[in-house]
Design an enzyme around this catalytic site. Sequence first.
Site, PDB file in Angstrom:
ATOM      1  N   ASP A 163       0.408   8.199   6.548  1.00 52.47           N
ATOM      2  CA  ASP A 163      -0.838   7.740   7.142  1.00 52.47           C
ATOM      3  C   ASP A 163      -1.169   8.398   8.472  1.00 52.47           C
ATOM      4  O   ASP A 163      -2.262   8.936   8.654  1.00 52.47           O
ATOM      5  CB  ASP A 163      -0.804   6.216   7.313  1.00 52.47           C
ATOM      6  CG  ASP A 163      -2.053   5.692   7.984  1.00 52.47           C
ATOM      7  OD1 ASP A 163      -3.066   5.522   7.293  1.00 52.47           O
ATOM      8  OD2 ASP A 163      -2.031   5.484   9.217  1.00 52.47           O
ATOM      9  N   SER A 191      -5.756   5.215   6.702  1.00 47.98           N
ATOM     10  CA  SER A 191      -5.917   6.276   5.696  1.00 47.98           C
ATOM     11  C   SER A 191      -5.299   5.864   4.369  1.00 47.98           C
ATOM     12  O   SER A 191      -5.864   6.101   3.297  1.00 47.98           O
ATOM     13  CB  SER A 191      -5.296   7.574   6.199  1.00 47.98           C
ATOM     14  OG  SER A 191      -6.007   8.079   7.312  1.00 47.98           O
ATOM     15  N   ASP A 192      -4.120   5.241   4.427  1.00 51.07           N
ATOM     16  CA  ASP A 192      -3.498   4.716   3.203  1.00 51.07           C
ATOM     17  C   ASP A 192      -4.382   3.665   2.548  1.00 51.07           C
ATOM     18  O   ASP A 192      -4.611   3.686   1.327  1.00 51.07           O
ATOM     19  CB  ASP A 192      -2.153   4.077   3.543  1.00 51.07           C
ATOM     20  CG  ASP A 192      -1.001   5.061   3.508  1.00 51.07           C
ATOM     21  OD1 ASP A 192      -1.005   5.948   2.648  1.00 51.07           O
ATOM     22  OD2 ASP A 192      -0.095   4.936   4.338  1.00 51.07           O
ATOM     23  N   ILE A 193      -4.841   2.716   3.342  1.00 51.31           N
ATOM     24  CA  ILE A 193      -5.621   1.611   2.788  1.00 51.31           C
ATOM     25  C   ILE A 193      -6.937   2.116   2.206  1.00 51.31           C
ATOM     26  O   ILE A 193      -7.357   1.699   1.122  1.00 51.31           O
ATOM     27  CB  ILE A 193      -5.854   0.539   3.868  1.00 51.31           C
ATOM     28  CG1 ILE A 193      -4.526  -0.145   4.217  1.00 51.31           C
ATOM     29  CG2 ILE A 193      -6.874  -0.491   3.406  1.00 51.31           C
ATOM     30  CD1 ILE A 193      -4.583  -1.049   5.415  1.00 51.31           C
ATOM     31  N   GLY A 196      -6.371   3.692  -1.114  1.00 46.64           N
ATOM     32  CA  GLY A 196      -6.233   2.659  -2.131  1.00 46.64           C
ATOM     33  C   GLY A 196      -7.562   2.066  -2.528  1.00 46.64           C
ATOM     34  O   GLY A 196      -7.834   1.826  -3.722  1.00 46.64           O
TER      35      GLY A 196
END
Length: 409
Positions: A163, A191-193, A196
Amino acid sequence: MMHRSGPLDDLLVLDLSRALAGPHATMMLGDLGARIIKVETPGRGDDTRGWGPPFRWPSADGHAGTDTDAGPADEQRRESTYFLSANRNKESIALDLRDEEDRETFLALVDRADVLVENFRTGVLERLGLGIASLHDRNPRLIALSITGFGHDGPEGGRAGYDQIAQGEAGLMSITGSGPQDPQRVGTPISDILAGMYGAYGVLAALHDRRRTGIGTLVRTSLLAATVGVHGFQGTRWTVAGEVGRAQGNHHPSISPYGLFRCADGTVQIAVGSEGLWHDFCHAFGLAPNESGVATNAERARDRERVVALVEEVFADRKAAELLARLAEVGIPAGRVRTLDEVYTWEQTASQGLLIDVEHATLGRLTLPGPPLRFFDIDGGETTGTTHDSPPVLDEHGDEIRAWLGGSA
């Protein structure tokens, strides 16, 4: 076997992902009722099971213990709060995809799945003999979501993605912080979220397309793509106007006054997003709205320091509670900066279904952040499902899933 109601309750999602981007995508689908079977590495599980502190584990009285209560013998029983944040409404089965028997179990799941989600580095599944193309040959209706760090192709397509690295490489850190020399990461793994969220959005589009074609498709996104995807006006600021956005603290680059302002006992935030609001604000606090240099938003944005000084001068002898009451009376959007404990004890948060209670297999009753969507019928009656399942312990449902595949459950 878990069964919860929701608009996706006829779907089976096979979750091979770990860490955060993929698990967040599958959690979103699980919140909507899909059955999520999470495939984890035997003995270790998802990487995030080890990400901490903080951890929690069962104490002698059957309640969740704290970090300070732990001893070396408790390490195998601990649960990471990081893992708990991204894995509600899922079942867990531990499978070694290099083991022949476990591969057969995995392929039996593929045969029944509607969606498969993975976030391995490019080429890993192919080296295991489980590439998406071969899985699609087995199950032509299978939709696959594949999430990488920087994309599946291009000159840097094979890069590993975490991230904070993505936040920096995708420009987000350059526009976040107190100034150009103070780049800051967003305080959540955004960024990860976002990857997703975009992934789940892509899966829903692919499911709609499958209704017409009968054939599943491959959906790809990345931490890079998702972060660039939310640049918003900062993106067109460069692509259209040729202006490079820079970090400038807690004030909006294009709207003024809009940001965080000091007052007698702390800070308040205001958003004066139109000329009408500017006039209302000035009349309420004794400022001259048409004074040269501040009469239009463009002028105020160019001379932001002057506007900040004007606002903070009239706020200086007023306390935050008094200011917020006055701003609400005038109709100026405003708010305070809450700490997370204040957010989760705020009645408004609870009223929106953003807290859920679940029963964990080893930790007992837990309160978790809840899903951000609610559903209503046309008359306004809420139809949102109210039951949720706790994040699973490793391989919690392995025997049950195998029995189901064998036709005995």
